[in-house]
Design a protein around this motif. Structure first.
Motif, short mmCIF file in Angstrom:
data_model
loop_
_atom_site.label_atom_id
_atom_site.label_comp_id
_atom_site.label_asym_id
_atom_site.label_seq_id
_atom_site.Cartn_x
_atom_site.Cartn_y
_atom_site.Cartn_z
N ASN A 123 0.86 -1.19 0.00
CA ASN A 123 0.00 0.00 0.00
C ASN A 123 0.90 1.23 0.00
O ASN A 123 2.12 1.12 -0.03
N PHE A 124 0.30 2.43 0.03
CA PHE A 124 1.09 3.65 -0.08
C PHE A 124 1.87 3.98 1.20
O PHE A 124 2.65 4.91 1.20
N CYS A 125 1.67 3.24 2.29
CA CYS A 125 2.48 3.43 3.49
C CYS A 125 3.72 2.53 3.48
O CYS A 125 4.56 2.62 4.35
N GLY A 126 3.83 1.65 2.49
CA GLY A 126 4.97 0.76 2.40
C GLY A 126 4.74 -0.56 3.11
O GLY A 126 5.68 -1.34 3.29
N GLU A 127 3.50 -0.85 3.51
CA GLU A 127 3.18 -2.10 4.18
C GLU A 127 2.82 -3.16 3.14
O GLU A 127 2.08 -2.89 2.19
N LYS A 128 3.35 -4.36 3.33
CA LYS A 128 3.12 -5.45 2.39
C LYS A 128 1.67 -5.93 2.50
O LYS A 128 1.20 -6.28 3.57
N VAL A 129 0.97 -5.96 1.35
CA VAL A 129 -0.43 -6.37 1.33
C VAL A 129 -0.56 -7.81 0.85
O VAL A 129 -1.27 -8.61 1.45
N ASP A 130 0.15 -8.16 -0.23
CA ASP A 130 0.00 -9.48 -0.83
C ASP A 130 1.27 -9.86 -1.58
O ASP A 130 2.04 -8.99 -1.99
N GLU A 131 1.46 -11.15 -1.75
CA GLU A 131 2.59 -11.68 -2.52
C GLU A 131 2.07 -12.79 -3.41
O GLU A 131 1.45 -13.73 -2.93
N VAL A 132 2.31 -12.68 -4.72
CA VAL A 132 1.76 -13.61 -5.69
C VAL A 132 2.91 -14.21 -6.50
O VAL A 132 3.83 -13.50 -6.89
N THR A 133 2.83 -15.50 -6.79
CA THR A 133 3.79 -16.16 -7.67
C THR A 133 3.21 -16.20 -9.08
O THR A 133 2.11 -16.71 -9.28
N VAL A 134 3.96 -15.66 -10.04
CA VAL A 134 3.49 -15.55 -11.43
C VAL A 134 4.60 -16.08 -12.33
O VAL A 134 5.78 -16.03 -11.98
#
Length: 145
Positions: A123-134
């Motif tokens: 997000n715009f605060c630099g907090e990790k929201v999600d991690e996806v393998t592509v």
């Protein structure tokens, strides 16, 4: 003595319940504040020729630094990608890039020799929201330069 102890204990429990409710409300306020931020992506590209026995070659070392900066000038996320330019080609082993998409910051990380890469969403605060393998091919097709 025991009734006094019970009343004090019940008062402490009630205070703890109200404290948890206030903490949950505070967290929601900070989440809204992150979405309202204005951020910009700044990219620095530094190039330097490679030398062989004090003679300049045709190859360049390229260093690309991506920074996401908020309106106060504070750096939220910073990454670096190194590559080699040989004539018209860019040769890189690890592709690492930041892209702003809507209200999210996407960090793309993939190695060309591997089949899958990572897409990390902040997000715009630099907090990790999600991690996806592509798959690496899809990441390079969508996010490459």
């Amino acid at each position: 003595m025991t009734t006094k102890f019970r009343s004090i204990l019940s008062l402490i429990i009630i205070l703890l319940m109200f404290q948890n409710i206030e903490a949950k409300n505070l967290k929601l306020i900070t989440k809204d504040r992150c979405e309202a931020k204005n951020v910009t992506l700044k990219t620095e590209i530094k190039s330097k020729y490679k030398y062989f026995f004090f003679r300049r070659t045709n190859q360049k070392k390229i260093k690309r630094i991506d920074k996401v900066v908020d309106e106060n000038g504070k750096v939220i996320i910073e990454i670096m990608m190194k590559s080699i330019e040989n004539g018209d080609q860019y040769l890189f082993l690890e592709f690492h890039r930041l892209v702003i998409v809507g209200k999210e910051i996407h960090e793309v990380l993939c190695v060309t020799a591997k089949e899958n890469g990572k897409l990390i969403i902040y997000n715009f605060c630099g907090e990790k929201v999600d991690e996806v393998t592509v798959k690496t091919e899809d990441l390079l097709e969508k996010y490459k330069f």
